[in-house]
Design a protein around this motif. Structure first.
Motif, mmCIF file in Angstrom:
data_model
loop_
_atom_site.group_PDB
_atom_site.id
_atom_site.type_symbol
_atom_site.label_atom_id
_atom_site.label_comp_id
_atom_site.label_asym_id
_atom_site.label_seq_id
_atom_site.Cartn_x
_atom_site.Cartn_y
_atom_site.Cartn_z
ATOM 1 N N PHE A 44 0.800 -1.225 0.000
ATOM 2 C CA PHE A 44 0.000 0.000 0.000
ATOM 3 C C PHE A 44 0.841 1.286 0.000
ATOM 4 N N TYR A 45 2.088 1.172 0.412
ATOM 5 C CA TYR A 45 2.910 2.369 0.613
ATOM 6 C C TYR A 45 4.191 2.302 -0.202
ATOM 7 N N PHE B 278 4.229 9.661 6.087
ATOM 8 C CA PHE B 278 4.177 10.131 4.703
ATOM 9 C C PHE B 278 3.095 9.417 3.899
ATOM 10 N N GLY B 279 2.635 8.259 4.389
ATOM 11 C CA GLY B 279 1.573 7.527 3.715
ATOM 12 C C GLY B 279 0.221 7.890 4.304
ATOM 13 N N THR B 280 -0.101 7.278 5.444
ATOM 14 C CA THR B 280 -1.454 7.418 5.985
ATOM 15 C C THR B 280 -1.780 8.856 6.393
ATOM 16 N N ALA C 124 -2.003 11.408 3.619
ATOM 17 C CA ALA C 124 -3.165 11.197 2.752
ATOM 18 C C ALA C 124 -4.473 11.553 3.463
#
Lengths: 330, 330
Positions: free
Chosen positions: B172-173, B184-186, B189
């Motif tokens: 996912f990342y 920086f991902g979840t 976003a």
């Protein structure tokens, strides 16, 4: 707003599990899909302006898997603006295939070719909302009111969409009503809400704008004025504007513009420009097919930096004379 | 914070797709799972205090599908506090089965049985962080600093967990590093970030507390003082405290307490109390097995309302004399 919309719209109909991006667009929207494991498709609209847009949209929507279409208007990164003809096509396709249009109006009223600030009087911001009830509009206070640090925006759902009943929502929510699933389901779960002082401030700015006391467009026209000057620095020194037309009309000057330099890909150009103290982003991450392109953002460039910018671009041009082999691909 | 943690921790290992709730707990955390389609299991800890907790946890964790355990301490809604023995068991189980403990410290330092405010000096807030590196702590400024309207909190990830490499995250990342996927991902976003003025305010309050200049515990002790008085109004008029012990020690007085009335389920009791101008929530939605229970929140009850509250409870008791048949089930 965007994250909540993708999450909820994607759950309305079991068979519609994919978002369609009318690119180029904001890369974070795709990252939001990836983090959640949601599907998306995309195409670069620049080669499908005007009447050509209809067949292109139909080729995606007729498959039956698209729940939402998303684009920004004016567009980040290219600053192209959809014409009324194009918005009408998008709205008609949304109605025909029952797809929700997610219209990002972050740069609302910043098409400076028209005077879009006179409360209650045309011309108004161009929007798909004139052509369909299947819409959600997003407005960012950081851009429209230069109110960035306080983190507040607006998600405006049409009344008809808010009241839509979708039994498939029951798979995830207590309610099958779209508006309830969105507010009491997704947003309540997702967010602790917005700072109360920011809510008061935004309400006050909206009231002042609607009362005609605060011409927010005048405040941001500086972006357009600076873009006009900066674009000339680039084109005077061998650069090209990549996205330059709205159908048969030159695009507006605004928050962003796109440029290229003969013989370079966007990423090569960025690497080389860094040596001249110029940074930007490559269009490759925006879903653009113009891989030679780079996005310039004018907002943080001050007028007293213009002479530096012009000098640096001139030096770049001197150091990179255009080769015949390269210019052919212009 | 919670939403981001569930999203990311759930993606660390392909086979670990379920969260374990040590209930009773905050109903919104389960709603967050449902909206995202994430799995969860739960049990009511009250019958598994002390040494019994180990076998109970092991029965869930040994199945191999649990990615995270979550609880609040002090507990919302029951105000029970885990003992050091219990936290040690939770930490050891987290290590043995490689499960992340999500510890909700919304009511940090509000176990008023101990003086938990002297910077750098024990006693400290009890926490699983003494017994495992597999932890994320959550602190809500709305509770600890009574700073509700400005919507800011703290998610504290242990350094070892932040630096954990999990190849499954790559599904996912961009990164397989837990801390990078989270930030920086979840979070990138999911959120537009927190208002900058709230960040400055929270930093200033934390500094003042750490410098010993702002005794935030003293500010919230009023909750405990009010709870003690309010509990007496209830117990003097035929009500029972539902969750009343931490192993062999009476629970603290704090933000919440739980009560019941012989012969009523929690939901029946709520319906009846409304006629006396008293509102609360049923424990049925908190994952509690004590379905006769109701949660009282003391925060918005003012001392000048105490005489009203006492009178109303007295009238309720007069109108609902306890039947022998009912009292038997006490």
């Amino acid at each position: 707003g965007g994250f909540a919309a993708f999450t909820t719209v994607n759950k309305m109909y079991k068979e519609k599990d994919t978002t369609l991006f009318l690119d180029p667009g904001f890369p974070v929207h795709k990252q939001q899909h990836d983090v959640m494991g949601l599907k998306w498709e995309n195409f670069d609209v620049y080669d499908y302006r005007g009447d050509k847009l209809k067949d292109k949209l139909e080729s995606f929507l007729s498959k039956g898997n698209i729940s939402a279409m998303i684009y920004s208007n004016p567009n980040n990164p290219s600053w192209i603006c959809f014409t009324e003809k194009e918005l009408k096509i998008i709205g008609e396709m949304a109605n025909k295939y029952n797809v929700v249009v997610l219209e990002d109006l972050a740069y609302i009223a910043m098409d400076f070719r028209k005077n879009l600030f006179t409360p209650g009087e045309p011309p108004f911001q161009a929007t798909v909302a004139r052509y369909t009830d299947n819409y959600i509009l997003f407005i960012s206070s950081s851009k429209v009111f230069s109110y960035a640090g306080q983190r507040i925006g607006i998600m405006a759902i049409s009344n008809k969409l808010f009241e839509r009943k979708c039994p498939d929502l029951k798979r995830f929510y207590n309610s099958d009503l779209f508006g309830y699933a969105m507010t009491f389901g997704t947003i309540y779960a997702l967010s602790a809400g917005v700072t109360h002082s920011s809510q008061y401030a935004l309400a006050a700015m909206l009231k002042a704008a609607n009362d005609g006391e605060f011409n927010f467009v005048e405040e941001v026209k500086e972006y357009g004025a600076k873009a006009k000057i900066m674009k000339n620095f680039f084109t005077d020194n061998g650069f090209k504007i990549v996205y330059d037309m709205d159908e048969d009309e030159p695009i507006a000057d605004g928050f962003y513009f796109t440029f290229s330099y003969p013989g370079f890909t966007g990423e090569e150009l960025l690497s080389e420009l860094i040596y001249y103290g110029i940074s930007a982003i490559s269009l490759a991450i925006t879903g653009s097919e113009r891989l030679e392109g780079v996005r310039a953002c004018v907002s943080l460039v001050q007028r007293d930096q213009f002479s530096d910018l012009e000098l640096r671009l001139k030096k770049f041009n001197e150091h990179h004379p255009r080769q015949k082999a390269n210019t052919e691909q212009d």
